[in-house]
Design a protein around this motif. Structure first.
Motif, PDB file in Angstrom:
ATOM      1  N   GLN A 165      42.659  48.448  38.469  1.00  0.00           N
ATOM      2  CA  GLN A 165      41.510  47.682  38.965  1.00  0.00           C
ATOM      3  C   GLN A 165      41.733  46.183  38.808  1.00  0.00           C
ATOM      4  O   GLN A 165      41.454  45.393  39.722  1.00  0.00           O
ATOM      5  CB  GLN A 165      40.244  48.084  38.193  1.00  0.00           C
ATOM      6  CG  GLN A 165      39.738  49.482  38.493  1.00  0.00           C
ATOM      7  CD  GLN A 165      38.456  49.740  37.715  1.00  0.00           C
ATOM      8  OE1 GLN A 165      38.423  49.592  36.496  1.00  0.00           O
ATOM      9  NE2 GLN A 165      37.406  50.095  38.426  1.00  0.00           N
ATOM     10  N   ILE A 166      42.237  45.791  37.654  1.00  0.00           N
ATOM     11  CA  ILE A 166      42.469  44.370  37.400  1.00  0.00           C
ATOM     12  C   ILE A 166      43.546  43.833  38.344  1.00  0.00           C
ATOM     13  O   ILE A 166      43.403  42.755  38.934  1.00  0.00           O
ATOM     14  CB  ILE A 166      42.863  44.150  35.928  1.00  0.00           C
ATOM     15  CG1 ILE A 166      41.682  44.511  35.014  1.00  0.00           C
ATOM     16  CG2 ILE A 166      43.333  42.714  35.688  1.00  0.00           C
ATOM     17  CD1 ILE A 166      42.044  44.567  33.542  1.00  0.00           C
ATOM     18  N   ALA A 167      44.633  44.583  38.507  1.00  0.00           N
ATOM     19  CA  ALA A 167      45.703  44.161  39.413  1.00  0.00           C
ATOM     20  C   ALA A 167      45.174  44.013  40.833  1.00  0.00           C
ATOM     21  O   ALA A 167      45.471  43.026  41.517  1.00  0.00           O
ATOM     22  CB  ALA A 167      46.850  45.171  39.379  1.00  0.00           C
TER      23      ALA A 167
ATOM     24  N   GLN B 229      43.685  40.712  45.455  1.00  0.00           N
ATOM     25  CA  GLN B 229      42.689  40.347  46.460  1.00  0.00           C
ATOM     26  C   GLN B 229      42.347  38.858  46.375  1.00  0.00           C
ATOM     27  O   GLN B 229      42.104  38.208  47.395  1.00  0.00           O
ATOM     28  CB  GLN B 229      41.429  41.199  46.291  1.00  0.00           C
ATOM     29  CG  GLN B 229      41.606  42.651  46.724  1.00  0.00           C
ATOM     30  CD  GLN B 229      42.160  42.772  48.136  1.00  0.00           C
ATOM     31  OE1 GLN B 229      41.699  42.114  49.066  1.00  0.00           O
ATOM     32  NE2 GLN B 229      43.178  43.608  48.297  1.00  0.00           N
ATOM     33  N   GLN B 230      42.335  38.294  45.171  1.00  0.00           N
ATOM     34  CA  GLN B 230      42.089  36.867  45.019  1.00  0.00           C
ATOM     35  C   GLN B 230      43.199  36.050  45.687  1.00  0.00           C
ATOM     36  O   GLN B 230      42.932  35.005  46.303  1.00  0.00           O
ATOM     37  CB  GLN B 230      41.993  36.501  43.535  1.00  0.00           C
ATOM     38  CG  GLN B 230      40.719  36.993  42.866  1.00  0.00           C
ATOM     39  CD  GLN B 230      40.710  36.705  41.379  1.00  0.00           C
ATOM     40  OE1 GLN B 230      41.687  36.229  40.812  1.00  0.00           O
ATOM     41  NE2 GLN B 230      39.592  37.002  40.725  1.00  0.00           N
TER      42      GLN B 230
ATOM     43  N   VAL C 199      50.904  43.471  39.902  1.00  0.00           N
ATOM     44  CA  VAL C 199      50.782  42.241  40.699  1.00  0.00           C
ATOM     45  C   VAL C 199      52.164  41.758  41.125  1.00  0.00           C
ATOM     46  O   VAL C 199      52.373  41.380  42.292  1.00  0.00           O
ATOM     47  CB  VAL C 199      50.042  41.144  39.898  1.00  0.00           C
ATOM     48  CG1 VAL C 199      50.059  39.819  40.670  1.00  0.00           C
ATOM     49  CG2 VAL C 199      48.605  41.575  39.614  1.00  0.00           C
ATOM     50  N   ARG C 200      53.121  41.768  40.204  1.00  0.00           N
ATOM     51  CA  ARG C 200      54.478  41.332  40.557  1.00  0.00           C
ATOM     52  C   ARG C 200      55.094  42.250  41.608  1.00  0.00           C
ATOM     53  O   ARG C 200      55.816  41.797  42.497  1.00  0.00           O
ATOM     54  CB  ARG C 200      55.362  41.280  39.308  1.00  0.00           C
ATOM     55  CG  ARG C 200      55.031  40.102  38.394  1.00  0.00           C
ATOM     56  CD  ARG C 200      56.100  39.916  37.328  1.00  0.00           C
ATOM     57  NE  ARG C 200      56.111  41.008  36.368  1.00  0.00           N
ATOM     58  CZ  ARG C 200      55.368  41.039  35.268  1.00  0.00           C
ATOM     59  NH1 ARG C 200      54.532  40.047  35.000  1.00  0.00           N
ATOM     60  NH2 ARG C 200      55.451  42.059  34.442  1.00  0.00           N
TER      61      ARG C 200
ATOM     62  N   LYS D 281      50.336  45.573  31.894  1.00  0.00           N
ATOM     63  CA  LYS D 281      50.514  46.625  32.898  1.00  0.00           C
ATOM     64  C   LYS D 281      49.949  46.185  34.246  1.00  0.00           C
ATOM     65  O   LYS D 281      50.531  46.466  35.299  1.00  0.00           O
ATOM     66  CB  LYS D 281      49.844  47.915  32.426  1.00  0.00           C
ATOM     67  CG  LYS D 281      50.561  48.588  31.265  1.00  0.00           C
ATOM     68  CD  LYS D 281      49.761  49.750  30.690  1.00  0.00           C
ATOM     69  CE  LYS D 281      49.734  50.934  31.619  1.00  0.00           C
ATOM     70  NZ  LYS D 281      49.046  52.098  31.000  1.00  0.00           N
ATOM     71  N   ALA D 282      48.827  45.471  34.220  1.00  0.00           N
ATOM     72  CA  ALA D 282      48.252  44.970  35.470  1.00  0.00           C
ATOM     73  C   ALA D 282      49.202  43.990  36.146  1.00  0.00           C
ATOM     74  O   ALA D 282      49.391  44.012  37.368  1.00  0.00           O
ATOM     75  CB  ALA D 282      46.902  44.300  35.206  1.00  0.00           C
TER      76      ALA D 282
END
Length: 259
Positions: free
Chosen positions: A16-18, A23-24, A60-61, A55-56
């Motif tokens: 969820q955080i990723a 999205q940002q 993202v990477r 982990k998030a």
């Protein structure tokens, strides 16, 4: 809280955080050149452990949208996508106008394109390429390997494999610059009129060497494209093996509805 429920399935909190960070970036809240908030900032913002944030950030990477630099953190890339229009980029009119496919599509998107030639010369055809060219594996072919840049950023590598009997009498194909319209124009000049181009695409994570060559984060997504250039006589006169940074390209195909 480690997970949330969505659609009847538990979604890990780090996912969820990723997704929110990604999205940002896509919405422009985090702009090219911006630093992604640090681990401590994200821990405070989301009220989770450092392990969850780490982990998030792996996710993202893997999106290919950030560069991670030692001592600086993760920086949002300036990599707006090129839109590929399959029905347009191999039009004969582009070649007659002196533009190869990559230069034509880059011009349409308003980008500055550059091509760096890495190798031109004989090579033994790998098994999968030989099968497409309908020659025995190990047969000598001409290989042309290039690295393509968009606005100074490497976005794809491509190796063209051409049958030796086709190219041996076309000296321009052994030059770094084959002339206006690229190699397809030179093949047509020699009487090889194209009937179609057949492409196969697969998506996968970049290998370490591939990520380095395309300036991607380790494991970033890439698109592997194989294209057969087929003449009116039904012969494949070129196979192009291309690897693309997935965040750089949007694929758009026009599919006729009638027979």
């Amino acid at each position: 809280m480690g997970t949330a429920v969505g659609g009847g399935r538990a979604v890990p909190r780090y996912v969820q955080i990723a997704d929110e960070i990604i999205q940002q970036i896509r919405a422009g809240v985090l702009k090219p050149g911006d630093l992604v908030p640090s681990e401590s900032e994200l821990v405070e913002r989301y009220g989770v452990s450092g392990g969850t944030i780490r982990k998030a950030m792996v996710e993202v990477r893997a999106s290919g949208l950030v560069d991670t630099r030692h001592g600086k953190g993760s920086i949002v890339k300036d990599r707006p996508p090129v839109r590929l229009r399959s029905s347009d980029r191999f039009r004969a009119s582009h070649r007659r106008g002196g533009k190869a496919a990559y230069l034509a599509e880059s011009a349409q998107s308003g980008a500055t394109a550059k091509v760096s030639v890495l190798y031109i010369g004989p090579m033994e055809a790998p098994e999968d390429i030989a099968e497409r060219l309908d020659v025995p594996a190990g047969t000598q072919v001409l290989a042309r390997r290039r690295l393509y840049f968009r606005n100074g950023v490497p976005v794809e590598t491509a190796t063209s494999y051409l049958p030796w009997d086709v190219v041996k009498d076309i000296p321009q194909l052994f030059s770094e610059n084959p002339g206006p319209g690229g190699i397809y124009a030179r093949l047509e000049d020699d009487g090889h009129t194209f009937a179609e181009f057949v492409e196969t695409l697969t998506a996968r994570p970049a290998a370490k060497a591939e990520a380095s060559e395309l300036a991607l984060s380790p494991g970033a997504p890439v698109v592997h494209l194989l294209r057969n250039a087929v003449t009116e006589q039904g012969r494949v006169v070129e196979v192009c093996d291309t690897l693309m940074a997935a965040d750089q390209f949007v694929f758009e195909y026009r599919i006729p509805a009638a027979d």
